[in-house]
Design an enzyme around this catalytic site. Structure first.
Site, PDB file in Angstrom:
ATOM      1  N   PRO A   1      30.856  45.559  41.794  1.00 17.18           N
ATOM      2  CA  PRO A   1      30.429  44.178  42.031  1.00 17.18           C
ATOM      3  C   PRO A   1      30.734  43.658  43.435  1.00 17.18           C
ATOM      4  CG  PRO A   1      32.384  44.223  40.648  1.00 17.18           C
ATOM      5  CD  PRO A   1      31.886  45.645  40.750  1.00 17.18           C
ATOM      6  N   ASN A   2      29.783  42.913  43.942  1.00 22.84           N
ATOM      7  CA  ASN A   2      29.866  42.169  45.210  1.00 22.84           C
ATOM      8  C   ASN A   2      29.702  43.060  46.443  1.00 22.84           C
ATOM      9  OD1 ASN A   2      30.425  39.668  43.813  1.00 22.84           O
ATOM     10  ND2 ASN A   2      32.477  40.479  43.435  1.00 22.84           N
TER      11      ASN A   2
ATOM     12  N   HIS B   1      40.623  47.229  38.980  1.00 19.57           N
ATOM     13  CA  HIS B   1      41.949  46.692  38.725  1.00 19.57           C
ATOM     14  C   HIS B   1      42.208  46.308  37.269  1.00 19.57           C
ATOM     15  CE1 HIS B   1      42.119  46.871  42.996  1.00 19.57           C
ATOM     16  NE2 HIS B   1      41.195  45.944  43.164  1.00 19.57           N
TER      17      HIS B   1
ATOM     18  N   TYR C   1      36.012  43.432  55.098  1.00 14.25           N
ATOM     19  CA  TYR C   1      35.161  44.578  54.764  1.00 14.25           C
ATOM     20  C   TYR C   1      34.284  45.060  55.926  1.00 14.25           C
ATOM     21  CZ  TYR C   1      36.691  43.267  50.087  1.00 14.25           C
ATOM     22  OH  TYR C   1      37.464  42.974  48.990  1.00 14.25           O
TER      23      TYR C   1
ATOM     24  N   ARG D   1      47.120  44.446  50.232  1.00 15.07           N
ATOM     25  CA  ARG D   1      46.612  43.071  50.198  1.00 15.07           C
ATOM     26  C   ARG D   1      47.534  42.191  49.364  1.00 15.07           C
ATOM     27  NH1 ARG D   1      40.200  43.539  49.495  1.00 15.07           N
ATOM     28  NH2 ARG D   1      40.434  41.267  49.480  1.00 15.07           N
TER      29      ARG D   1
ATOM     30  N   ASP E   1      38.219  54.664  30.694  1.00 14.18           N
ATOM     31  CA  ASP E   1      37.719  55.661  29.739  1.00 14.18           C
ATOM     32  C   ASP E   1      36.525  56.435  30.294  1.00 14.18           C
ATOM     33  OD1 ASP E   1      39.648  55.086  27.866  1.00 14.18           O
ATOM     34  OD2 ASP E   1      38.348  53.839  26.600  1.00 14.18           O
TER      35      ASP E   1
ATOM     36  N   ARG F   1      45.490  43.509  42.795  1.00 15.09           N
ATOM     37  CA  ARG F   1      44.841  44.627  43.482  1.00 15.09           C
ATOM     38  C   ARG F   1      45.745  45.867  43.566  1.00 15.09           C
ATOM     39  NH1 ARG F   1      40.228  42.237  45.594  1.00 15.09           N
ATOM     40  NH2 ARG F   1      40.596  40.109  46.327  1.00 15.09           N
TER      41      ARG F   1
ATOM     42  N   SER G   1      38.878  48.425  52.022  1.00 20.59           N
ATOM     43  CA  SER G   1      40.188  47.890  52.394  1.00 20.59           C
ATOM     44  C   SER G   1      41.261  48.747  51.716  1.00 20.59           C
ATOM     45  CB  SER G   1      40.300  46.427  51.941  1.00 20.59           C
ATOM     46  OG  SER G   1      40.287  46.355  50.519  1.00 20.59           O
TER      47      SER G   1
ATOM     48  N   ARG H   1      29.848  39.692  53.310  1.00 21.68           N
ATOM     49  CA  ARG H   1      30.961  39.327  52.449  1.00 21.68           C
ATOM     50  C   ARG H   1      32.279  39.527  53.197  1.00 21.68           C
ATOM     51  NH1 ARG H   1      33.413  43.174  47.699  1.00 21.68           N
ATOM     52  NH2 ARG H   1      34.948  41.681  46.965  1.00 21.68           N
TER      53      ARG H   1
ATOM     54  N   GLU I   1      38.098  58.252  44.549  1.00 26.40           N
ATOM     55  CA  GLU I   1      38.263  56.794  44.518  1.00 26.40           C
ATOM     56  C   GLU I   1      38.218  56.278  45.951  1.00 26.40           C
ATOM     57  OE1 GLU I   1      41.848  55.345  42.664  1.00 26.40           O
ATOM     58  OE2 GLU I   1      41.296  53.249  43.066  1.00 26.40           O
TER      59      GLU I   1
ATOM     60  N   HIS J   1      38.072  52.790  48.542  1.00 28.25           N
ATOM     61  CA  HIS J   1      38.112  51.348  48.824  1.00 28.25           C
ATOM     62  C   HIS J   1      38.018  51.160  50.328  1.00 28.25           C
ATOM     63  CE1 HIS J   1      39.067  50.508  44.684  1.00 28.25           C
ATOM     64  NE2 HIS J   1      39.970  51.473  44.734  1.00 28.25           N
TER      65      HIS J   1
ATOM     66  N   ALA K   1      36.299  45.192  42.073  1.00 27.39           N
ATOM     67  CA  ALA K   1      37.299  44.487  41.260  1.00 27.39           C
ATOM     68  C   ALA K   1      37.523  45.132  39.890  1.00 27.39           C
ATOM     69  CB  ALA K   1      36.899  43.023  41.090  1.00 27.39           C
TER      70      ALA K   1
ATOM     71  N   ASN L   1      33.477  53.399  44.346  1.00 25.14           N
ATOM     72  CA  ASN L   1      34.138  52.155  44.733  1.00 25.14           C
ATOM     73  C   ASN L   1      33.811  51.148  43.637  1.00 25.14           C
ATOM     74  OD1 ASN L   1      35.189  49.832  45.752  1.00 25.14           O
ATOM     75  ND2 ASN L   1      34.273  50.018  47.783  1.00 25.14           N
TER      76      ASN L   1
END
Ligand code: DQA
Length: 142
Positions: free
Chosen positions: A9-10, A79, A22, A106, A86, A111, A101, A17, A97, A99, A76, A73
């Site tokens: 998301p986002n 977290h 970012y 942070r 699952d 996070r 940032s 953003r 994985e 990210h 949110a 990625n």
């Protein structure tokens, strides 16, 4: 080798953003960069983004069936989503994985925990969009 780069998301608003966190690379730029970076190491890269958790779960379930390596990625959802935990547990090919940032550096406590990490072959954080290049090179075995 086919690789999926899945974004949660986002992340579709990348470049607009919170650029101070970012960066200014747009999502459209990221898609092109990932395809170029992948091609350079012999990967056929497909980049996707969704704001709908079930859609990401469907993509991960399909990746598990097809044994497709994934750069993830999950934004949110990383977290707190137990369904994501699952789904990642079922993956059959390596998952990186990613990210942009470094969430653990942070200030927001939420996070600092990831449901993805236990299932990841490696984590790449805090490298900006260049992290995607590093993730693709990892999956290509470079
Ligand atoms: C992010 C970090 C997450 O904490 C955040 O919710 C995001 C983006 C990153 O790429 O740095 O949406 O995954």
């Amino acid at each position: 080798m086919k690789v999926l780069v899945l974004n949660g998301p986002n992340l579709g608003r990348l470049g607009r953003r919170q650029p101070e966190i970012y960066g200014s690379t747009t999502y459209a730029d990221l898609v092109s960069l990932c395809q170029e970076w992948g091609a350079a190491v012999g990967l056929d890269v497909e980049v996707r983004q969704t704001n709908h958790e079930g859609e990401l779960l469907d993509w991960l379930n399909r990746a598990a069936d097809d044994e497709t390596p994934v750069v993830l990625n999950a934004a949110a959802w990383t977290h707190y989503s137990l369904a994501l935990y699952d789904a990642c547990a079922q993956l059959t090919a390596p998952m990186v994985e990613l990210h942009i940032s470094d969430p653990k550096q942070r200030p927001e406590e939420f996070r600092h925990h990831s449901v993805v990490t236990p299932h990841a072959a490696t984590e790449i954080v805090g490298q900006g969009v260049d992290g995607y290049r590093q993730a693709l090179e990892f999956l290509a075995g470079r």
